[in-house]
Design a protein around this motif. Structure first.
Motif, PDB file in Angstrom:
ATOM      1  N   LEU A 251      -4.284   2.548   6.442  1.00 52.38           N
ATOM      2  CA  LEU A 251      -4.200   3.025   5.067  1.00 52.38           C
ATOM      3  C   LEU A 251      -4.795   4.427   5.001  1.00 52.38           C
ATOM      4  O   LEU A 251      -5.929   4.634   5.445  1.00 52.38           O
ATOM      5  N   VAL A 252      -4.045   5.364   4.456  1.00 53.85           N
ATOM      6  CA  VAL A 252      -4.495   6.751   4.356  1.00 53.85           C
ATOM      7  C   VAL A 252      -4.556   7.126   2.880  1.00 53.85           C
ATOM      8  O   VAL A 252      -3.613   6.850   2.119  1.00 53.85           O
ATOM      9  N   GLY A 253      -5.661   7.754   2.462  1.00 52.71           N
ATOM     10  CA  GLY A 253      -5.801   8.124   1.064  1.00 52.71           C
ATOM     11  C   GLY A 253      -6.241   9.566   0.896  1.00 52.71           C
ATOM     12  O   GLY A 253      -7.191  10.019   1.546  1.00 52.71           O
ATOM     13  N   LYS A 254      -5.569  10.283   0.026  1.00 52.04           N
ATOM     14  CA  LYS A 254      -5.926  11.674  -0.266  1.00 52.04           C
ATOM     15  C   LYS A 254      -7.305  11.718  -0.917  1.00 52.04           C
ATOM     16  O   LYS A 254      -7.565  11.042  -1.905  1.00 52.04           O
ATOM     17  N   GLY A 255      -8.183  12.590  -0.383  1.00 53.99           N
ATOM     18  CA  GLY A 255      -9.554  12.633  -0.856  1.00 53.99           C
ATOM     19  C   GLY A 255     -10.026  14.035  -1.226  1.00 53.99           C
ATOM     20  O   GLY A 255     -10.964  14.546  -0.616  1.00 53.99           O
ATOM     21  N   ARG A 275     -11.634  15.755 -10.856  1.00 51.35           N
ATOM     22  CA  ARG A 275     -12.497  14.843 -10.105  1.00 51.35           C
ATOM     23  C   ARG A 275     -11.732  13.602  -9.668  1.00 51.35           C
ATOM     24  O   ARG A 275     -12.181  12.863  -8.778  1.00 51.35           O
ATOM     25  N   LYS A 276     -10.579  13.353 -10.275  1.00 50.24           N
ATOM     26  CA  LYS A 276      -9.803  12.150  -9.926  1.00 50.24           C
ATOM     27  C   LYS A 276      -8.904  12.372  -8.713  1.00 50.24           C
ATOM     28  O   LYS A 276      -8.205  11.453  -8.291  1.00 50.24           O
ATOM     29  N   ASP A 277      -8.953  13.561  -8.113  1.00 50.74           N
ATOM     30  CA  ASP A 277      -7.976  13.879  -7.070  1.00 50.74           C
ATOM     31  C   ASP A 277      -8.289  13.215  -5.735  1.00 50.74           C
ATOM     32  O   ASP A 277      -7.637  13.502  -4.741  1.00 50.74           O
ATOM     33  N   MET A 278      -9.297  12.352  -5.742  1.00 54.21           N
ATOM     34  CA  MET A 278      -9.588  11.566  -4.543  1.00 54.21           C
ATOM     35  C   MET A 278      -9.378  10.082  -4.797  1.00 54.21           C
ATOM     36  O   MET A 278      -9.877   9.234  -4.057  1.00 54.21           O
ATOM     37  N   ALA A 279      -8.588   9.748  -5.828  1.00 55.84           N
ATOM     38  CA  ALA A 279      -8.373   8.346  -6.173  1.00 55.84           C
ATOM     39  C   ALA A 279      -7.662   7.582  -5.061  1.00 55.84           C
ATOM     40  O   ALA A 279      -7.882   6.378  -4.883  1.00 55.84           O
ATOM     41  N   GLY A 280      -6.797   8.243  -4.311  1.00 53.69           N
ATOM     42  CA  GLY A 280      -6.139   7.570  -3.195  1.00 53.69           C
ATOM     43  C   GLY A 280      -7.124   7.177  -2.113  1.00 53.69           C
ATOM     44  O   GLY A 280      -7.075   6.054  -1.572  1.00 53.69           O
ATOM     45  N   ALA A 346      -4.229  13.418   8.754  1.00 55.57           N
ATOM     46  CA  ALA A 346      -4.610  12.011   8.890  1.00 55.57           C
ATOM     47  C   ALA A 346      -3.447  11.152   9.367  1.00 55.57           C
ATOM     48  O   ALA A 346      -3.622  10.252  10.202  1.00 55.57           O
ATOM     49  N   LEU A 347      -2.245  11.410   8.856  1.00 56.74           N
ATOM     50  CA  LEU A 347      -1.073  10.657   9.307  1.00 56.74           C
ATOM     51  C   LEU A 347      -0.799  10.903  10.784  1.00 56.74           C
ATOM     52  O   LEU A 347      -0.511   9.965  11.551  1.00 56.74           O
ATOM     53  N   ALA A 348      -0.856  12.172  11.192  1.00 56.70           N
ATOM     54  CA  ALA A 348      -0.605  12.493  12.595  1.00 56.70           C
ATOM     55  C   ALA A 348      -1.648  11.847  13.502  1.00 56.70           C
ATOM     56  O   ALA A 348      -1.325  11.353  14.592  1.00 56.70           O
ATOM     57  N   ASP A 361       0.252   5.362   2.835  1.00 56.94           N
ATOM     58  CA  ASP A 361      -0.647   6.357   2.242  1.00 56.94           C
ATOM     59  C   ASP A 361      -0.559   6.312   0.720  1.00 56.94           C
ATOM     60  O   ASP A 361       0.486   6.020   0.146  1.00 56.94           O
ATOM     61  N   LEU A 362      -1.694   6.589   0.097  1.00 56.90           N
ATOM     62  CA  LEU A 362      -1.816   6.661  -1.363  1.00 56.90           C
ATOM     63  C   LEU A 362      -2.358   8.032  -1.718  1.00 56.90           C
ATOM     64  O   LEU A 362      -3.357   8.475  -1.136  1.00 56.90           O
ATOM     65  N   ALA A 363      -1.724   8.694  -2.685  1.00 58.58           N
ATOM     66  CA  ALA A 363      -2.153  10.050  -3.010  1.00 58.58           C
ATOM     67  C   ALA A 363      -1.834  10.408  -4.449  1.00 58.58           C
ATOM     68  O   ALA A 363      -0.749  10.108  -4.951  1.00 58.58           O
ATOM     69  N   THR A 364      -2.793  11.071  -5.096  1.00 56.77           N
ATOM     70  CA  THR A 364      -2.541  11.711  -6.390  1.00 56.77           C
ATOM     71  C   THR A 364      -1.863  13.040  -6.071  1.00 56.77           C
ATOM     72  O   THR A 364      -2.463  14.109  -6.212  1.00 56.77           O
ATOM     73  N   LEU A 365      -0.610  12.971  -5.673  1.00 55.53           N
ATOM     74  CA  LEU A 365       0.019  14.120  -5.031  1.00 55.53           C
ATOM     75  C   LEU A 365       0.723  15.050  -6.006  1.00 55.53           C
ATOM     76  O   LEU A 365       0.596  16.265  -5.921  1.00 55.53           O
ATOM     77  N   THR A 366       1.505  14.491  -6.925  1.00 53.34           N
ATOM     78  CA  THR A 366       2.239  15.333  -7.871  1.00 53.34           C
ATOM     79  C   THR A 366       2.179  14.695  -9.259  1.00 53.34           C
ATOM     80  O   THR A 366       1.949  13.502  -9.396  1.00 53.34           O
ATOM     81  N   GLY A 367       2.414  15.509 -10.270  1.00 55.55           N
ATOM     82  CA  GLY A 367       2.512  14.984 -11.622  1.00 55.55           C
ATOM     83  C   GLY A 367       3.943  14.738 -12.051  1.00 55.55           C
ATOM     84  O   GLY A 367       4.198  14.258 -13.158  1.00 55.55           O
TER      85      GLY A 367
END
Length: 488
Positions: A251-255, A275-280, A346-348, A361-367
């Motif tokens: 499991l990979v999460g954007k932090g 501050r929420k951009d590490m929710a993943g 991280a994926l690589a 992977d989980l990420a707050t990537l785009t709106g």
């Protein structure tokens, strides 16, 4: 946290909760549900009359409080549970704690025919809805501290209650991480919080990669994004590796612990909640710790690449070429598209060193997805139909929605760069799809066993509703735990 326990009888009580069930697909009125514990006949007669007089529908989460100042119980709450499935009980649990927030202790009389899933749903809904995050003692907090669930056979429900408690506790841990202001939260702080909770769990391995170790191993994306901050980046590698496990999930999460946008700086309106951009990252470490607490028989490694994207003389620039772990390169087109750069590393690394069976992977990537899917549904991208079906279904059971989006092959050409292997964020539309296609390039021979969740919108709630509190939702923890439990 609210104390929930099973009891075999209500004894002397001040506040009693009685379930009301709807009859789906018929015109029949809602009905009071026979309970597992024996109640006085006059109380049952009175409650039955109340259901009719109040024209209750039994819809999940419907409440009606009745005061009986000269009787016991003094307060009677009629609680709609829908058709009595887990989803209905989750909504009921959330509604219960909101309706009785001023009480200190209440008793719920469980239906005689309630399955264990009812207790899990009730516990999760009540615990999640009663969550509060404040950095001050001032302000209102729920008075409700104790919830008794009256049943006839506690042993039948013990495991379900434990699972509900653990799931809610780890979801609240992810919420705490995400809600914490970035004046406190930085990559080192995040890693310390994970270490503190991991120390209480046996057979959990933790490695926190320091900046010099990241540089030596070639994690160029993490280092580039974190290069503009005085707070150095980290990579948290957290493992739950039970003996005998035959499936390994990474499991990979954007932090991104705070995102100014870097040199491509955000406007104030877009920066206030970063501050929420590490929710993943919060979700994947919490799910892994939850799996360890529940002793799920599946091997899990969580990777949380952590960086603070700041503006300074050492910040990376649009036009820079970034060398990722494993050798692929990206031309930065926008320093505010930083999350995909740390995820790429991280994926690589996961593909090269960890050899998982499945990569998520989980990420707050785009709106972008919120326009199509709203604020409660995450976008999912994968080439694997079986994985997509399983993850959507189990997340829905847990109360988290996702919708599969297309990985459009024609858009791959948008990633072409004259200087590097890829543009990081080509400005040619379809932003969420192109971001997913970019990440896919770093999954190697696992691309057909990789799933990406773009979950920026559902990671945050602007108000308290159902089991959500205002602020971070902990999206992903419940769905991942439900899915991981199926892999043993």
């Amino acid at each position: 946290m609210l104390d929930i326990r099973l009891v075999t009888g209500p004894g002397r009580f001040d506040t009693l909760v009685l379930p009301v069930r709807s009859v789906e697909g018929t015109d029949a009125p809602a009905s009071l549900v026979p309970t597992a514990v024996t109640l006085p006949d006059d109380l049952v007669t009175e409650a039955t009359a109340l259901v009719s007089a109040a024209a209750l529908t039994g819809a999940a989460g419907e409440t009606r409080l009745h005061l009986r100042p000269l009787a016991t119980p003094v307060r009677l709450l009629m609680l709609g549970v829908g058709d009595g499935d887990e989803t209905g009980w989750r909504a009921a649990g959330a509604a219960l704690v909101r309706a009785l927030a001023e009480e200190t202790s209440v008793t719920v009389a469980l239906p005689a025919d309630a399955p264990p899933e009812a207790v899990r749903g009730l516990a999760e809904g009540a615990l999640l809805a009663s969550y509060r995050f404040r950095l001050t003692d001032a302000g209102s907090s729920p008075a409700l501290a104790e919830l008794e669930v009256a049943v006839d056979e506690p042993g039948r429900y013990d495991a379900a209650l434990d699972t509900g408690r653990t799931t809610a506790r780890m979801t609240c841990f992810a919420r705490d991480l995400t809600n914490m202001p970035s004046s406190v939260k930085n990559p080192e702080w995040f890693a310390d919080q994970v270490a503190g909770l991991a120390a209480d769990l046996p057979e959990v391995d933790l490695r926190v990669w320091q900046p010099d170790e990241l540089a030596e191993a070639g994690f160029g994306g993490i280092l580039a994004v974190g290069g503009g901050s005085a707070k150095g980046p980290r990579l948290v590698e957290l493992g739950w590796h039970p003996a005998g496990a035959t499936t390994h999930v990474v499991l990979v999460g954007k932090g991104i612990t705070f995102d100014t946008g870097g040199i491509s700086i955000k406007p104030l309106s877009g920066m206030k909640l970063m501050r929420k951009d590490m929710a993943g990252a919060a979700a994947v470490v919490a799910a892994t710790l939850g799996a360890a607490a529940l002793r799920l028989p599946v091997r899990i490694t969580a990777l949380a690449p952590l960086a603070e994207n700041m503006v300074s003389g050492s910040a990376f620039r649009p036009g820079d070429v970034i060398h990722h772990y494993g050798g692929l390169t990206s031309e930065s087109t926008n320093s505010d598209a930083e999350g995909r750069l740390v995820l790429a590393d991280a994926l690589a690394y996961a593909v090269d060193r960890l050899a998982p069976d499945v990569l998520v992977d989980l990420a707050t990537l785009t709106g972008a997805n919120s326009i199509a899917l709203g604020t409660r549904t995450a976008a999912m991208y994968t080439e694997n139909d079986e994985l997509a079906e399983a993850l959507v279904a189990t997340a829905a059971e847990a109360g988290e929605r996702s919708w599969r989006m297309p990985l459009v092959g024609d858009y791959v050409e948008y990633l072409g760069s004259d200087l590097a292997d890829f543009y990081s964020a080509p400005n040619r539309g379809a932003g969420s799809v192109v971001a997913a296609l970019y990440l896919r390039e770093f999954t190697g021979d696992l691309r057909d066993r990789w799933v990406h969740f773009d979950m920026s919108a559902p990671a945050w709630s602007s108000d308290a509703k159902a089991e959500l509190a205002k602020g971070a939702t902990g999206w992903g923890v419940r769905g991942l735990l439900r899915w991981l439990a199926t892999l043993g």
